[in-house]
Write a protein that holds these residues in place. Structure first.
Motif, PDB file in Angstrom:
ATOM      1  N   ARG A  17     -27.988 -17.045  -8.236  1.00 25.91           N
ATOM      2  CA  ARG A  17     -28.176 -18.052  -7.180  1.00 25.91           C
ATOM      3  C   ARG A  17     -28.885 -19.310  -7.679  1.00 25.91           C
ATOM      4  O   ARG A  17     -28.516 -20.415  -7.335  1.00 25.91           O
ATOM      5  CB  ARG A  17     -28.958 -17.456  -6.005  1.00 25.91           C
ATOM      6  CG  ARG A  17     -28.137 -16.522  -5.139  1.00 25.91           C
ATOM      7  CD  ARG A  17     -27.142 -17.291  -4.280  1.00 25.91           C
ATOM      8  NE  ARG A  17     -26.081 -16.419  -3.802  1.00 25.91           N
ATOM      9  CZ  ARG A  17     -26.083 -15.760  -2.651  1.00 25.91           C
ATOM     10  NH1 ARG A  17     -27.102 -15.888  -1.824  1.00 25.91           N
ATOM     11  NH2 ARG A  17     -25.081 -14.994  -2.321  1.00 25.91           N
ATOM     12  N   SER A  31     -29.476  -7.482  -7.326  1.00 24.16           N
ATOM     13  CA  SER A  31     -28.890  -7.729  -6.004  1.00 24.16           C
ATOM     14  C   SER A  31     -27.611  -8.552  -6.118  1.00 24.16           C
ATOM     15  O   SER A  31     -26.644  -8.322  -5.395  1.00 24.16           O
ATOM     16  CB  SER A  31     -29.906  -8.447  -5.104  1.00 24.16           C
ATOM     17  OG  SER A  31     -29.479  -8.390  -3.769  1.00 24.16           O
ATOM     18  N   MET A  32     -27.585  -9.493  -7.060  1.00 20.38           N
ATOM     19  CA  MET A  32     -26.361 -10.262  -7.310  1.00 20.38           C
ATOM     20  C   MET A  32     -25.258  -9.341  -7.838  1.00 20.38           C
ATOM     21  O   MET A  32     -24.095  -9.466  -7.488  1.00 20.38           O
ATOM     22  CB  MET A  32     -26.608 -11.357  -8.350  1.00 20.38           C
ATOM     23  CG  MET A  32     -27.390 -12.547  -7.858  1.00 20.38           C
ATOM     24  SD  MET A  32     -26.541 -13.459  -6.579  1.00 20.38           S
ATOM     25  CE  MET A  32     -25.096 -14.050  -7.437  1.00 20.38           C
ATOM     26  N   GLY A  49     -27.969  -7.662  -0.782  1.00 20.17           N
ATOM     27  CA  GLY A  49     -28.509  -8.364   0.375  1.00 20.17           C
ATOM     28  C   GLY A  49     -29.870  -8.995   0.152  1.00 20.17           C
ATOM     29  O   GLY A  49     -30.419  -9.633   1.044  1.00 20.17           O
ATOM     30  N   PHE A  50     -30.447  -8.822  -1.033  1.00 17.05           N
ATOM     31  CA  PHE A  50     -31.754  -9.421  -1.307  1.00 17.05           C
ATOM     32  C   PHE A  50     -31.633 -10.739  -2.073  1.00 17.05           C
ATOM     33  O   PHE A  50     -32.616 -11.426  -2.275  1.00 17.05           O
ATOM     34  CB  PHE A  50     -32.615  -8.457  -2.132  1.00 17.05           C
ATOM     35  CG  PHE A  50     -33.016  -7.230  -1.383  1.00 17.05           C
ATOM     36  CD1 PHE A  50     -34.183  -7.213  -0.641  1.00 17.05           C
ATOM     37  CD2 PHE A  50     -32.224  -6.108  -1.381  1.00 17.05           C
ATOM     38  CE1 PHE A  50     -34.557  -6.088   0.071  1.00 17.05           C
ATOM     39  CE2 PHE A  50     -32.586  -4.976  -0.675  1.00 17.05           C
ATOM     40  CZ  PHE A  50     -33.743  -4.962   0.056  1.00 17.05           C
ATOM     41  N   GLU A  51     -30.432 -11.084  -2.517  1.00 16.82           N
ATOM     42  CA  GLU A  51     -30.265 -12.177  -3.473  1.00 16.82           C
ATOM     43  C   GLU A  51     -30.647 -13.547  -2.924  1.00 16.82           C
ATOM     44  O   GLU A  51     -31.018 -14.429  -3.687  1.00 16.82           O
ATOM     45  CB  GLU A  51     -28.826 -12.188  -4.028  1.00 16.82           C
ATOM     46  CG  GLU A  51     -27.733 -12.369  -3.009  1.00 16.82           C
ATOM     47  CD  GLU A  51     -27.420 -11.113  -2.210  1.00 16.82           C
ATOM     48  OE1 GLU A  51     -27.833 -10.017  -2.610  1.00 16.82           O
ATOM     49  OE2 GLU A  51     -26.791 -11.251  -1.158  1.00 16.82           O
ATOM     50  N   SER A  52     -30.583 -13.749  -1.601  1.00 18.94           N
ATOM     51  CA  SER A  52     -30.999 -15.057  -1.100  1.00 18.94           C
ATOM     52  C   SER A  52     -32.482 -15.090  -0.755  1.00 18.94           C
ATOM     53  O   SER A  52     -33.074 -16.155  -0.681  1.00 18.94           O
ATOM     54  CB  SER A  52     -30.143 -15.494   0.088  1.00 18.94           C
ATOM     55  OG  SER A  52     -29.807 -14.416   0.883  1.00 18.94           O
ATOM     56  N   ARG A  53     -33.099 -13.932  -0.559  1.00 16.93           N
ATOM     57  CA  ARG A  53     -34.533 -13.886  -0.231  1.00 16.93           C
ATOM     58  C   ARG A  53     -35.393 -13.764  -1.487  1.00 16.93           C
ATOM     59  O   ARG A  53     -36.508 -14.282  -1.529  1.00 16.93           O
ATOM     60  CB  ARG A  53     -34.826 -12.677   0.660  1.00 16.93           C
ATOM     61  CG  ARG A  53     -34.128 -12.720   1.975  1.00 16.93           C
ATOM     62  CD  ARG A  53     -34.689 -13.751   2.894  1.00 16.93           C
ATOM     63  NE  ARG A  53     -36.045 -13.458   3.311  1.00 16.93           N
ATOM     64  CZ  ARG A  53     -36.636 -14.022   4.346  1.00 16.93           C
ATOM     65  NH1 ARG A  53     -35.989 -14.909   5.068  1.00 16.93           N
ATOM     66  NH2 ARG A  53     -37.872 -13.729   4.660  1.00 16.93           N
TER      67      ARG A  53
END
Lengths: 339, 187
Positions: free
Chosen positions: A66, A184-185, A190-194
């Protein structure tokens, strides 16, 4: 296959098996020509001036994440290794190993990212190489960078030997975020944006604190492969001192703890790519923390432990109720190909 | 009143028949699960099936799914269980564990004005759990009815429900949800 007759993934994880591979196999063979001290950078004297040199290979999967990519990582990793020696990174070399069929537009994007990161870190690229291997003989792209740094006339290299009893232990940012972000990527957890990677060039922050605090900063190390747990064990082992960490004071992002618990891994052993530990004279700690917290890449810096004299060196982990436990070397790989 | 949607995870032919233990686990939970889904449909709550489709170069494409080919596009194994499927339902194709990862699920839910997700399906500790965490991070209220999720091993569901309750979801029995909706009450 076992660790005795062939390389296994755990040999590359930065933990106990990585150390055994070096200590038992590689270093003894290299001994006639090996001059390094097994620190992040080797220091040599050239015409009376000291020069820091380091090299690193990057095999991260996925190659784009990201807030970064393998190109940014390959600059940051090497620049940070030079910077933690106390040197000012000046230039790097850049080598690509490309898999046949790798899209040119991805290579272009990665190369542009390398340029942007070099500009931010104020380093030049002075040499390079490109090799192409057949389809399936590598995974997309691997990058090697070698870095060179110089020392100002009033500064000697930081080294383990400067760590003193009662030094404070400061960690500059959230621990384990890079590892959780990459996993996560990879898996779509589901943690990749947080939880973002901490991948960043830290040389300017390091130069700023070394310029201000000089010899009161005794040692700096980046908490990359093997994470905080393995690296503090290496430091404890090499200095023959205890390092006591307070669990509650280690900077950890809530979502990172959440993800690590879900995955059954410890964030303390996950790779970081923009996070350093600093061993410093306690008299500067308060001011140093203020300065670190005022800079973008070190804004979550925290005092989280202390160095003690010991006859039985180990890393101790003090939980909130005061209980002490041993934070051991990472035995195998928490997660492969994070850097 | 909150605006709800039900997400099902991986309720697909190949997953449900991967091996004997899985078949048993699915068969045990399926009647109650279908009753719950039908009840939600009767209240006009949208049902969105998250359908895992994996590409040929994904290592999971080499996994054994019993009598079915891997979960590749167009295969029988990739289909949503026929007893669960209703033509008014929606399918969102995903390639990874979380239903939000590189999909248009978030946009679809926003178009529907959904603020509360009831997350179900299998396996609890993988796709249900990651989708629940991702939904929580994106600001949705997350509810997981324990009777509507399953895993090959019951202990995985138990541990996962504890994790979700402590971090990101309310664990509310399916019967309580059915009763509240019958009385036109929020949950």
């Amino acid at each position: 296959m076992t660790e005795n007759n062939a390389i296994i993934l755990d040999h590359g994880a930065g933990g106990l098996l990585s150390k055994k591979l070096l200590d038992d196999i590689i270093i003894p063979i290299l001994e006639p020509v090996y001059l390094g001290k097994m620190e992040d950078s080797g220091i040599i004297s050239l015409n009376g001036s000291q020069v820091a040199i380091t090299t690193d290979s990057f095999v991260i999967d996925p190659i784009f994440f990201r807030n970064g990519d393998i190109g940014k990582l390959s600059v940051c990793g090497t620049v940070n290794d030079i910077a933690v020696s106390g040197a000012k990174p000046e230039c790097i070399s850049l080598s690509y190993i490309l898999e046949e069929g790798f899209p040119i537009d991805k290579l272009r994007k990665i190369t542009e990212s390398i340029v942007t990161t070099c500009q931010e870190a104020s380093v030049s690229i002075i040499a390079g190489d490109t090799k192409v291997v057949g389809k399936g003989e590598a995974d997309q792209i691997y990058i090697n960078t070698t870095g060179f740094g110089t020392f100002s006339s009033d500064r000697s290299p930081l080294s383990l030997s400067k760590i003193s009893d009662n030094d404070d232990v400061i960690v500059s940012g959230h621990v384990g975020n890079h590892g959780i972000h990459i996993l996560s990527m990879r898996e779509g957890l589901g943690f990749e944006s947080r939880v973002l990677s901490d991948c960043a060039p830290l040389n300017k922050a390091i130069q700023a604190i070394l310029g201000k605090y000089g010899d009161d900063i005794h040692y700096i190390r980046d908490l990359t492969r093997g994470g905080l747990g393995s690296i503090f064990n290496e430091i404890s082992n090499d200095t023959q001192k205890n390092i006591t960490l307070k669990e509650a004071d280690i900077p950890l992002q809530h979502e990172t703890v959440m993800a690590a618990e879900m995955l059954g891994v410890s964030p303390l052993y996950l790779a970081n790519e923009g996070n350093i530990c600093i061993m410093a004279n306690p008299r500067i700690t308060e001011s140093l923390l203020q300065d670190l917290q005022a800079m973008e890449y070190t804004k979550h810096a925290a005092l989280c432990g202390k160095v003690y004299k010991s006859e039985d060196p180990k890393v101790l982990f003090q939980q909130e109720d005061g209980t002490l436990s041993i934070l051991d070397f990472l035995k195998g790989a928490e997660l492969p190909r994070l850097c | 009143m909150k605006k709800y949607a039900v997400l099902t995870n991986d309720m697909q032919v190949a997953f449900a028949n991967k091996h004997e233990e899985r078949r048993d686990a699915v068969q045990n939970f399926l009647p109650g699960f279908l009753k719950f889904i039908n009840s939600m449909r009767s209240h006009g709550i949208p049902i969105i099936h998250l359908q895992l489709v994996i590409s040929d170069d994904d290592p999971r494409s080499k996994e054994n799914y019993g009598p079915f080919p891997p979960l590749v596009e167009g295969s029988k194994g990739v289909q949503i269980l026929p007893e669960l499927w209703d033509e008014k339902d929606t399918i969102v194709v995903k390639n990874k564990d979380s239903g939000f990862f590189e999909t248009d699920l978030d946009e679809k839910l926003k178009e529907l004005g959904v603020d509360t997700l009831i997350i179900s399906g299998m396996q609890t500790q993988i796709c249900v759990q990651t989708t629940a965490a991702d939904a929580h991070f994106r600001g949705y209220n997350v509810i997981v009815p324990p009777e509507t999720v399953t895993s090959t091993r019951g202990e995985d569901t138990k541990r996962s429900l504890e994790w979700m309750e402590s971090y990101c979801a309310k664990i509310i029995p399916s019967q309580e949800i059915i009763s509240k909706f019958a009385q036109n009450e929020d949950i």
